[in-house]
Write an enzyme that holds these catalytic residues in place. Sequence first.
Site, short mmCIF file in Angstrom:
data_model
loop_
_atom_site.label_atom_id
_atom_site.label_comp_id
_atom_site.label_asym_id
_atom_site.label_seq_id
_atom_site.Cartn_x
_atom_site.Cartn_y
_atom_site.Cartn_z
N CYS A 50 40.04 38.60 28.71
CA CYS A 50 39.59 38.58 27.33
C CYS A 50 38.81 37.30 27.06
O CYS A 50 39.21 36.22 27.48
CB CYS A 50 40.72 38.66 26.31
SG CYS A 50 41.73 40.12 26.46
N ARG B 196 35.03 38.00 31.47
CA ARG B 196 36.48 37.90 31.28
C ARG B 196 37.12 39.24 30.93
O ARG B 196 38.35 39.35 30.87
CB ARG B 196 36.81 36.90 30.18
CG ARG B 196 36.27 35.52 30.44
CD ARG B 196 36.60 34.59 29.31
NE ARG B 196 38.03 34.39 29.20
CZ ARG B 196 38.72 33.47 29.87
NH1 ARG B 196 38.09 32.67 30.69
NH2 ARG B 196 40.01 33.37 29.72
N TRP C 36 40.01 42.72 27.86
CA TRP C 36 40.52 43.32 29.10
C TRP C 36 41.91 43.82 28.72
O TRP C 36 42.82 43.04 28.46
CB TRP C 36 40.59 42.29 30.21
CG TRP C 36 40.91 42.88 31.55
CD1 TRP C 36 40.03 43.37 32.46
CD2 TRP C 36 42.21 43.04 32.13
NE1 TRP C 36 40.69 43.82 33.57
CE2 TRP C 36 42.04 43.63 33.39
CE3 TRP C 36 43.51 42.75 31.70
CZ2 TRP C 36 43.10 43.94 34.24
CZ3 TRP C 36 44.57 43.05 32.54
CH2 TRP C 36 44.35 43.64 33.80
N ASN D 124 43.87 36.27 23.22
CA ASN D 124 43.78 36.38 24.69
C ASN D 124 45.15 35.98 25.23
O ASN D 124 45.59 34.86 25.00
CB ASN D 124 42.67 35.43 25.19
CG ASN D 124 42.71 35.18 26.68
OD1 ASN D 124 42.26 34.16 27.15
ND2 ASN D 124 43.25 36.10 27.45
N GLY D 125 45.81 36.91 25.92
CA GLY D 125 47.13 36.59 26.46
C GLY D 125 48.09 37.75 26.25
O GLY D 125 47.65 38.88 25.95
N GLU E 298 37.94 39.29 53.10
CA GLU E 298 37.05 38.99 51.97
C GLU E 298 35.88 39.99 51.93
O GLU E 298 35.48 40.43 50.86
CB GLU E 298 36.55 37.54 52.10
CG GLU E 298 35.56 37.08 51.05
CD GLU E 298 36.06 37.14 49.61
OE1 GLU E 298 37.26 37.38 49.39
OE2 GLU E 298 35.23 36.99 48.70
N LYS F 160 35.10 42.39 48.79
CA LYS F 160 33.79 42.42 48.10
C LYS F 160 33.31 43.85 47.98
O LYS F 160 32.86 44.27 46.94
CB LYS F 160 32.74 41.59 48.84
CG LYS F 160 32.84 40.10 48.77
CD LYS F 160 32.56 39.49 47.41
CE LYS F 160 33.77 39.43 46.55
NZ LYS F 160 34.64 38.34 46.54
N GLU G 238 35.40 45.89 45.43
CA GLU G 238 35.19 45.41 44.05
C GLU G 238 33.87 45.90 43.48
O GLU G 238 33.79 46.31 42.32
CB GLU G 238 35.11 43.87 44.03
CG GLU G 238 36.42 43.14 44.09
CD GLU G 238 36.22 41.63 44.09
OE1 GLU G 238 36.85 40.97 43.26
OE2 GLU G 238 35.44 41.10 44.91
N HIS H 163 47.54 49.17 65.66
CA HIS H 163 48.86 49.57 65.16
C HIS H 163 48.75 50.37 63.87
O HIS H 163 49.63 50.29 63.01
CB HIS H 163 49.74 48.33 64.97
CG HIS H 163 49.89 47.55 66.23
ND1 HIS H 163 50.71 47.96 67.26
CD2 HIS H 163 49.28 46.41 66.66
CE1 HIS H 163 50.61 47.09 68.27
NE2 HIS H 163 49.75 46.15 67.93
N LYS I 289 37.18 38.33 35.56
CA LYS I 289 37.01 37.17 36.43
C LYS I 289 38.17 36.19 36.31
O LYS I 289 38.59 35.59 37.27
CB LYS I 289 35.71 36.47 36.08
CG LYS I 289 35.43 35.34 37.02
CD LYS I 289 33.97 35.16 37.26
CE LYS I 289 33.73 34.29 38.46
NZ LYS I 289 34.04 34.95 39.73
C1 G6P Z 1 40.12 37.66 39.82
C2 G6P Z 1 38.66 37.56 40.18
C3 G6P Z 1 38.51 37.16 41.65
C4 G6P Z 1 39.27 35.87 41.91
C5 G6P Z 1 40.73 35.97 41.48
C6 G6P Z 1 41.41 34.61 41.51
O1 G6P Z 1 40.69 38.73 40.49
O2 G6P Z 1 38.00 38.79 39.95
O3 G6P Z 1 37.15 36.98 41.95
O4 G6P Z 1 39.21 35.57 43.27
O5 G6P Z 1 40.81 36.44 40.13
O6 G6P Z 1 40.82 33.80 40.53
P1 G6P Z 1 40.76 32.24 40.57
O7 G6P Z 1 39.94 31.89 39.37
O8 G6P Z 1 42.16 31.74 40.46
O9 G6P Z 1 40.12 31.84 41.85
#
Ligand code: G6P
Length: 611
Positions: A2, A27, A73, A99-100, A484, A488, A491, A507, A606
Amino acid sequence: MCGIVGYTGPREAYPVIIKGLKRLEYRGYDSTGVALQNGGLKVYKKKGKVAELEDSIVGKDLHAHVGIGHTRWATHGEPNDRNAHPHSSASGKLAMIHNGIIENYAQLKQELLKKGYSFKSDTDTEVLLNFVEDIKTNNHCSLEEAVRIALKRVVGAYVILLLDEETPGTIIAARKGSPLVIGIGKGEHFLGSDASPMLEYTKEVVYVNDYELAIIKPDELILKNLGNETITPYVQKLDIELAAIEKVGYDHFMLKEIFEQPQTIYDCLRGRLDAIAGTITMSGIQQYSGQIMNANRIVIIACGTSWHAGLVAEYIFEELCRINVEVEYASEFRYRNPVINKGDVIIAISQSGETADTLVAIETAKAKGAIILGVVNVVGSSIARVSHGGAYTHAGPEIGVASTKAFTAQLAVLTMIALKVAHDKGSIDKERYMHLLNELHEIPQKVSKVLESSEHIKRLAEKYKEASDALYLGRGYNFAVALEGALKLKEISYIHAEGYPAAEMKHGPIALVDENLPVVFVATKDSYHEKIVSNMQEIKARKGKLIAVISEGDDYTAALCNDVMVVPEADEILAPMLSVIPLQLLAYYIGVAKGCDVDKPRNLAKSVTVE
Ligand code: G6P
């Protein structure tokens, strides 16, 4: 999670708020809303992104000099118009954004239902708002006083902004656990979840702390604690330029941020790494160097992409510093009463510095006496502030929801910390130390070289965009890169992708291999190379489509594969900073080719400020 924005001053509030919300959309973007005060309160809100709200309110009366806005969100209640913020109180005289999460909202709701309140939404926010209104009415007190009393009963995390029809021009704000920045202008104030909504108006900001409440008028900012004592605001100067939060010609923030990596890694090394003198200077680490050197154990805590950076760091620290390292998901660590012994050092990694699970995990470890070092991107963020020491990654604002440049900057910082500790401890010989310093110094140039192959990767994206699944495999330092790469892809393109240690693939995941499955190997030249090539043969024998990230000049491996993405050779410890780049590009171009909103993938946010 949010985004919240507020404005009070002489300007038209609506354009300031809408622009700010667009900056904070990373956010959350399930729904959007604004509340404007001009005499009475006008609330406009809608399911969907900020642009959808804008379209829906063309022609409405938007004139006001004070207002608040929210991009959501969803936590409590599905994303729809009803559950969108701002919420209006029962009387219609108060409006609030949040937000929260209010954890005890169900109990507060029961109390209010017994008093005859009814609710228009399914949110915890509306409950808190009516709880505040109930206190205000019964105690005949100001909104500020009512908020203070209410928050003493609240369990959970929040940033709230409120408008009251009876006090025109004033915004009441309070924070616990979620971020809030106040921008100080001349006769005006700006509010935001981060500083991006206020960047073009002011560089002077106040980061509000937990348990603080702010009364904000155009020409006055009063900060208080929940005990009603006044606090002197600590005004800081922002060191971010507007271009850093705009696309400046790129189609998406994600692409811009991928291409920024030569510069962001350079910025991260600048002033710290001196490859000629053979020194690494990190002031926030220096004073804890002894504790790290003598640590029984380093525990790395993080989430998402930052957790993957932690996995690479585990290998680097163990190799160079000979210290036992464990990498923990913050959300798991915090709830299982972890064993923290004297002499344990915690490294918390976070781009945003606001991830709720990481923050609480830090607090858990801190309470048990651990030293906390933060590796954080956002300056002044909560994790940066609660850590004893640490180092910023200096990657600049990362706006694309899928993390890219923050990851490589985290790797650069973690590598420097490991090298420094290894050097101080004497666990690395001089020659290797100097070699790694030199190689690290060259990484930005090598990243630029990888980026030159973006058109080739775009063509691969066209070829593989119809895949329904993909497997990413790596070993050693590149194991986390495989994770990673898979993250990516899922996502950004919504293609199901799994990352796995290459040998472990036998396995289980090998059962998935057929002529339709793309298998992406991260197979740069390192001490595991022969082993991973054998794993590639195993996939080839089963007719899987072999795609690999390989080192320049590795014709043998290239000949095995259907397609390759080439990166310059580098010491294996540093290779992840290069091998991840083609995988970021591949995910990006596949996402774009599939028509996905790559900067704002569905359901993601994010900055995850809820558990
Ligand atoms: C969310 C974001 C990711 C990020 C993760 C951890 O899931 O979409 O891109 O890696 O949070 O966030 P931080 O800000 O703690 O690295």
